[in-house]
Design a protein around this motif. Structure first.
Motif, PDB file in Angstrom:
ATOM      1  N   LEU A 222      16.259  96.725  63.281  1.00 50.14           N
ATOM      2  CA  LEU A 222      16.614  96.275  61.938  1.00 50.14           C
ATOM      3  C   LEU A 222      18.123  96.389  61.720  1.00 50.14           C
ATOM      4  CD1 LEU A 222      15.339  95.201  59.338  1.00 50.14           C
ATOM      5  CD2 LEU A 222      15.117  97.563  58.564  1.00 50.14           C
ATOM      6  N   GLU A 223      18.695  97.485  62.142  1.00 51.79           N
ATOM      7  CA  GLU A 223      20.133  97.696  61.973  1.00 51.79           C
ATOM      8  C   GLU A 223      20.936  96.616  62.694  1.00 51.79           C
ATOM      9  OE1 GLU A 223      23.532 100.929  63.399  1.00 51.79           O
ATOM     10  OE2 GLU A 223      21.413 101.515  63.377  1.00 51.79           O
ATOM     11  N   ARG A 224      20.538  96.289  63.902  1.00 51.67           N
ATOM     12  CA  ARG A 224      21.293  95.319  64.694  1.00 51.67           C
ATOM     13  C   ARG A 224      21.086  93.887  64.230  1.00 51.67           C
ATOM     14  NH1 ARG A 224      21.018  99.814  66.805  1.00 51.67           N
ATOM     15  NH2 ARG A 224      22.482 100.579  68.397  1.00 51.67           N
ATOM     16  N   VAL A 225      19.875  93.539  63.860  1.00 53.02           N
ATOM     17  CA  VAL A 225      19.629  92.170  63.407  1.00 53.02           C
ATOM     18  C   VAL A 225      20.327  91.911  62.071  1.00 53.02           C
ATOM     19  CG1 VAL A 225      17.894  90.461  62.786  1.00 53.02           C
ATOM     20  CG2 VAL A 225      17.440  92.037  64.664  1.00 53.02           C
ATOM     21  N   LEU A 226      20.263  92.865  61.155  1.00 58.99           N
ATOM     22  CA  LEU A 226      20.895  92.657  59.853  1.00 58.99           C
ATOM     23  C   LEU A 226      22.414  92.648  59.948  1.00 58.99           C
ATOM     24  CD1 LEU A 226      18.603  94.705  57.443  1.00 58.99           C
ATOM     25  CD2 LEU A 226      18.584  92.269  57.992  1.00 58.99           C
ATOM     26  N   ARG A 227      22.947  93.183  61.028  1.00 61.20           N
ATOM     27  CA  ARG A 227      24.390  93.133  61.255  1.00 61.20           C
ATOM     28  C   ARG A 227      24.829  91.741  61.710  1.00 61.20           C
ATOM     29  NH1 ARG A 227      25.719  97.275  65.627  1.00 61.20           N
ATOM     30  NH2 ARG A 227      24.815  98.764  64.131  1.00 61.20           N
ATOM     31  N   ASP A 228      23.859  90.941  62.179  1.00 59.88           N
ATOM     32  CA  ASP A 228      24.154  89.595  62.684  1.00 59.88           C
ATOM     33  C   ASP A 228      23.944  88.584  61.562  1.00 59.88           C
ATOM     34  OD1 ASP A 228      24.032  87.050  63.932  1.00 59.88           O
ATOM     35  OD2 ASP A 228      23.480  87.994  65.834  1.00 59.88           O
ATOM     36  N   PRO A 229      24.994  87.884  61.122  1.00 60.87           N
ATOM     37  CA  PRO A 229      24.861  86.954  59.996  1.00 60.87           C
ATOM     38  C   PRO A 229      23.958  85.759  60.281  1.00 60.87           C
ATOM     39  CG  PRO A 229      27.016  86.734  61.034  1.00 60.87           C
ATOM     40  CD  PRO A 229      26.372  87.937  61.649  1.00 60.87           C
ATOM     41  N   ALA A 230      23.553  85.584  61.544  1.00 63.17           N
ATOM     42  CA  ALA A 230      22.678  84.454  61.875  1.00 63.17           C
ATOM     43  C   ALA A 230      21.252  84.663  61.397  1.00 63.17           C
ATOM     44  CB  ALA A 230      22.683  84.206  63.386  1.00 63.17           C
ATOM     45  N   PHE A 231      20.902  85.914  61.042  1.00 61.73           N
ATOM     46  CA  PHE A 231      19.520  86.211  60.670  1.00 61.73           C
ATOM     47  C   PHE A 231      19.434  86.807  59.271  1.00 61.73           C
ATOM     48  CE2 PHE A 231      19.514  86.403  65.304  1.00 61.73           C
ATOM     49  CZ  PHE A 231      18.412  85.616  65.612  1.00 61.73           C
ATOM     50  N   SER A 232      18.314  86.523  58.620  1.00 63.17           N
ATOM     51  CA  SER A 232      18.002  87.179  57.349  1.00 63.17           C
ATOM     52  C   SER A 232      16.635  87.832  57.477  1.00 63.17           C
ATOM     53  CB  SER A 232      18.000  86.180  56.188  1.00 63.17           C
ATOM     54  OG  SER A 232      16.969  85.216  56.354  1.00 63.17           O
ATOM     55  N   TRP A 233      16.384  88.788  56.615  1.00 62.47           N
ATOM     56  CA  TRP A 233      15.097  89.506  56.606  1.00 62.47           C
ATOM     57  C   TRP A 233      14.522  89.396  55.203  1.00 62.47           C
ATOM     58  CZ3 TRP A 233      14.032  95.279  55.737  1.00 62.47           C
ATOM     59  CH2 TRP A 233      12.729  95.610  56.137  1.00 62.47           C
ATOM     60  N   PRO A 234      13.542  88.520  54.997  1.00 62.23           N
ATOM     61  CA  PRO A 234      13.053  88.242  53.638  1.00 62.23           C
ATOM     62  C   PRO A 234      12.085  89.276  53.075  1.00 62.23           C
ATOM     63  CG  PRO A 234      11.948  86.816  55.212  1.00 62.23           C
ATOM     64  CD  PRO A 234      12.964  87.585  55.996  1.00 62.23           C
ATOM     65  N   ALA A 235      11.833  90.366  53.798  1.00 58.52           N
ATOM     66  CA  ALA A 235      10.884  91.379  53.307  1.00 58.52           C
ATOM     67  C   ALA A 235      11.369  91.970  51.984  1.00 58.52           C
ATOM     68  CB  ALA A 235      10.709  92.478  54.339  1.00 58.52           C
ATOM     69  N   THR A 236      10.423  92.228  51.084  1.00 63.28           N
ATOM     70  CA  THR A 236      10.775  92.797  49.775  1.00 63.28           C
ATOM     71  C   THR A 236      10.007  94.071  49.456  1.00 63.28           C
ATOM     72  OG1 THR A 236       9.114  91.411  48.694  1.00 63.28           O
ATOM     73  CG2 THR A 236      11.373  90.538  48.817  1.00 63.28           C
ATOM     74  N   ARG A 237       8.932  94.349  50.193  1.00 63.53           N
ATOM     75  CA  ARG A 237       8.136  95.543  49.914  1.00 63.53           C
ATOM     76  C   ARG A 237       7.546  96.058  51.215  1.00 63.53           C
ATOM     77  NH1 ARG A 237       3.053  92.545  46.841  1.00 63.53           N
ATOM     78  NH2 ARG A 237       2.863  90.845  48.346  1.00 63.53           N
ATOM     79  N   ALA A 238       7.098  97.308  51.191  1.00 61.39           N
ATOM     80  CA  ALA A 238       6.678  97.982  52.418  1.00 61.39           C
ATOM     81  C   ALA A 238       5.574  97.247  53.158  1.00 61.39           C
ATOM     82  CB  ALA A 238       6.236  99.405  52.103  1.00 61.39           C
ATOM     83  N   CYS A 239       4.657  96.630  52.426  1.00 60.00           N
ATOM     84  CA  CYS A 239       3.551  95.954  53.115  1.00 60.00           C
ATOM     85  C   CYS A 239       4.045  94.772  53.941  1.00 60.00           C
ATOM     86  CB  CYS A 239       2.471  95.532  52.130  1.00 60.00           C
ATOM     87  SG  CYS A 239       2.980  94.300  50.934  1.00 60.00           S
ATOM     88  N   ASP A 240       5.256  94.302  53.668  1.00 64.36           N
ATOM     89  CA  ASP A 240       5.804  93.183  54.444  1.00 64.36           C
ATOM     90  C   ASP A 240       6.053  93.579  55.896  1.00 64.36           C
ATOM     91  OD1 ASP A 240       5.764  91.437  52.311  1.00 64.36           O
ATOM     92  OD2 ASP A 240       7.820  91.868  51.697  1.00 64.36           O
ATOM     93  N   TRP A 241       6.248  94.864  56.162  1.00 69.07           N
ATOM     94  CA  TRP A 241       6.426  95.289  57.546  1.00 69.07           C
ATOM     95  C   TRP A 241       5.338  96.237  58.035  1.00 69.07           C
ATOM     96  CZ3 TRP A 241       9.943  96.749  53.665  1.00 69.07           C
ATOM     97  CH2 TRP A 241      10.010  98.106  53.344  1.00 69.07           C
TER      98      TRP A 241
END
Length: 224
Positions: free
Chosen positions: A175-194
């Motif tokens: 999660l730390e590495r992907v969110l550091r890359d502007p090419a990707f977004s993470w649309p999760a909003t609540r715990a059940c999303d992951w």
């Protein structure tokens, strides 16, 4: 830049036990026709009628890949796995289900991706990769900044990247590495999303063994 690169290093075992005779026969008879081309290629040429091209990096025994291919006959699924026993197992699943929309590389997915055109994939799966849990081995983990650059290159805008692990530290690491890359977004909003498996996820026997230190975590990222 030189076209000659040192061979990629795959950590871990490439074979553990003798491959069963039936599976060994499939390696000889079925695998050669399923291997993608060795050099640069357009995956659409492998199945011109395919609506989408998907990639599974490290498909293990092939259960998930074969099940998804059966559920989505209009998608071409390319899988890469260096572990010979896993490849042999996947071939059995492909043969039993008579799947025609799967291609298999018995090798490193990074070599495969290097031969793919930009924005050629609609979906990429990285499910339960080797966690290398000891801190001194973390550098061996598949997910790193270099891999993410390549994933971003081959994914179409709006394409999906699904990462799953049952090791809490690897989930945080990714999660730390992907969110550091502007090419990707993470649309999760609540715990059940992951915490809850996605509706289209196929649970495998490996996943059910719960070999990690936490319940499976599913991270669905989107190519910006």
């Amino acid at each position: 830049m030189s076209d000659h690169h040192p061979p990629l290093r795959s950590y871990g075992r490439l074979k553990t036990r003798t491959i069963k005779p039936r599976q060994a026969a499939l390696v000889e008879s079925l695998l050669p026709g399923l291997r993608p081309p060795a050099g640069p290629f357009d995956p659409r040429a492998l199945m011109p009628e395919a609506a989408e091209i998907w990639l599974e990096i490290g498909f293990g025994g092939g259960e998930h890949m074969a099940a998804q291919a059966g559920l989505h006959p209009d998608a071409l699924i390319i899988g890469a796995e260096p572990f010979q026993n896993g490849v042999a197992s996947a071939l059995r699943h492909i043969d039993e289900a008579q799947l025609t929309n799967v291609r298999v590389l018995d090798g490193d997915a990074r070599e495969l991706m290097a031969n793919l055109p930009d924005a050629s994939l609609a979906r990429i799966y990285v499910l339960f990769p080797d966690p290398w849990p000891k801190a001194r081995h973390n550098k061996r983990r598949l997910v790193n900044a270099e891999l993410l650059v390549e994933l971003a290159r081959v994914l179409k805008p709006g394409g999906g990247l699904r990462f799953a692990t049952d090791w809490a530290d690897y989930a945080d690491w990714t999660l730390e590495r992907v969110l550091r890359d502007p090419a990707f977004s993470w649309p999760a909003t609540r715990a059940c999303d992951w915490r809850v498996p996605p509706a289209d996820h196929i649970t495998t026997r490996y996943e059910e063994k719960r070999l990690g230190d936490c319940a499976p975590v599913f991270l669905d990222f989107v190519r910006q």
